[in-house]
Design a protein around this motif. Structure first.
Motif, short mmCIF file in Angstrom:
data_model
loop_
_atom_site.label_atom_id
_atom_site.label_comp_id
_atom_site.label_asym_id
_atom_site.label_seq_id
_atom_site.Cartn_x
_atom_site.Cartn_y
_atom_site.Cartn_z
N SER A 247 -7.14 11.38 -0.70
CA SER A 247 -7.24 12.54 -0.55
C SER A 247 -8.64 13.40 -0.84
CB SER A 247 -6.39 13.27 -1.49
OG SER A 247 -6.99 13.09 -2.82
N VAL A 248 -8.85 14.62 -0.29
CA VAL A 248 -10.09 15.16 -0.40
C VAL A 248 -10.51 15.12 -1.77
CG1 VAL A 248 -11.36 17.33 -0.28
CG2 VAL A 248 -9.68 16.66 1.41
N GLU A 249 -9.74 15.17 -2.88
CA GLU A 249 -10.04 15.40 -4.17
C GLU A 249 -10.54 14.02 -4.56
OE1 GLU A 249 -7.05 16.65 -3.33
OE2 GLU A 249 -7.59 18.84 -3.43
N ALA A 250 -9.72 12.80 -4.39
CA ALA A 250 -9.93 11.60 -4.73
C ALA A 250 -11.28 11.13 -4.15
CB ALA A 250 -8.79 10.46 -4.30
N ILE A 251 -11.43 11.29 -2.67
CA ILE A 251 -12.83 10.94 -2.08
C ILE A 251 -14.05 11.68 -2.67
CG2 ILE A 251 -13.98 11.35 -0.03
CD1 ILE A 251 -11.34 11.24 1.58
N GLU A 252 -13.97 13.13 -3.21
CA GLU A 252 -15.03 13.53 -3.90
C GLU A 252 -15.20 13.10 -5.12
OE1 GLU A 252 -14.31 17.64 -4.05
OE2 GLU A 252 -14.26 18.09 -1.95
N LYS A 253 -14.19 12.61 -5.92
CA LYS A 253 -14.26 11.86 -7.17
C LYS A 253 -15.01 10.73 -7.27
CE LYS A 253 -11.59 9.79 -10.76
NZ LYS A 253 -10.14 9.29 -11.28
N PHE A 254 -14.98 9.85 -6.16
CA PHE A 254 -15.54 8.82 -6.19
C PHE A 254 -17.03 8.57 -5.30
CE2 PHE A 254 -11.41 7.44 -7.38
CZ PHE A 254 -11.58 6.60 -8.41
N PRO B 207 0.80 -1.24 -0.15
CA PRO B 207 -0.07 -0.05 0.02
C PRO B 207 0.72 1.37 0.00
CG PRO B 207 -1.00 -1.64 1.42
CD PRO B 207 0.48 -2.18 1.22
N THR B 208 0.51 2.03 -1.08
CA THR B 208 1.28 3.24 -1.10
C THR B 208 0.26 4.36 -1.54
OG1 THR B 208 3.31 2.18 -1.80
CG2 THR B 208 3.18 4.33 -2.95
N THR B 209 0.42 5.58 -1.16
CA THR B 209 -0.44 6.70 -1.65
C THR B 209 0.07 7.39 -2.72
OG1 THR B 209 -1.11 7.10 0.81
CG2 THR B 209 -1.41 8.89 -0.81
N MET B 210 -0.57 7.25 -3.63
CA MET B 210 -0.32 7.76 -5.13
C MET B 210 -0.60 9.33 -5.18
SD MET B 210 0.75 5.07 -6.06
CE MET B 210 1.04 4.59 -7.75
N PRO B 211 0.09 10.09 -6.06
CA PRO B 211 0.21 11.30 -6.15
C PRO B 211 -1.39 11.99 -6.72
CG PRO B 211 1.98 10.75 -7.51
CD PRO B 211 1.28 9.55 -6.97
N TRP B 212 -2.17 11.10 -7.11
CA TRP B 212 -3.54 11.54 -7.40
C TRP B 212 -4.57 11.07 -6.25
CZ3 TRP B 212 -0.29 8.26 -10.24
CH2 TRP B 212 -0.58 7.01 -10.17
N GLY B 213 -4.05 10.72 -5.30
CA GLY B 213 -4.76 10.88 -3.94
C GLY B 213 -5.67 9.44 -3.58
N ASN B 214 -4.88 8.28 -4.35
CA ASN B 214 -5.51 7.21 -3.72
C ASN B 214 -4.63 6.39 -3.31
OD1 ASN B 214 -8.02 7.53 -5.25
ND2 ASN B 214 -7.07 6.62 -7.04
N ARG B 215 -4.69 5.30 -2.28
CA ARG B 215 -3.86 4.62 -1.48
C ARG B 215 -4.09 3.22 -2.26
NH1 ARG B 215 -0.07 4.50 2.02
NH2 ARG B 215 -0.08 2.71 3.44
#
Length: 131
Positions: A123-130, A96-104
């Motif tokens: 990340s806030v942005e990734a959570i909002e996206k999904f 498990p690694t946190t990626m630059p686009w906000g997903n682990r």
């Protein structure tokens, strides 16, 4: 148009189906000894033996894992999934690694070498996206 299924072709179908049943926690529905499906509710993972490819034409009986396609599953907690997945495979490509686009993300491969990514938006942005 709606994507409904992803089909994996394998030389050894039973271990492949068993792997996916354990990895995604679903029971496969077998239609023949050469074809099974696992439905996630949003997409179906179909698994066929190389023999099924003959139905589509000659010279389509090869099966080789690929590193240019990743099958991705959003999971509730990728770190918890990692603890479970490492019990069923040693083919962990990236812990498990946190990626630059906000997903682990957790990257591993199935018995045929196909890449699988379990990810959790963090990340806030990734959570909002999904959401």
């Amino acid at each position: 148009m709606k994507l409904t299924s992803l089909r994996i072709i394998t030389k050894d179908i039973k271990p492949c189906v068993e792997f996916y049943e354990k990895a995604i926690g679903l029971t496969a529905q077998w239609f023949t000894e050469d074809f099974a499906e696992l439905s996630t509710g949003t997409i179906t993972i179909a698994i066929g033996s190389v023999r099924t490819m003959k139905l589509f034409g000659d010279n389509l009986t090869e099966s080789a894992g690929t590193k240019n396609t990743i099958i991705e599953f959003r999971v509730a907690n990728v770190d918890e999934e990692y603890e479970r997945i490492k019990q069923i495979t040693t083919d962990i490509i990236q812990e498990p690694t946190t990626m630059p686009w906000g997903n682990r993300s957790l990257l591993f491969s199935d018995p045929d070498g196909n890449l699988i990514n379990f990810f959790t938006p963090v990340s806030v942005e990734a959570i909002e996206k999904f959401s």
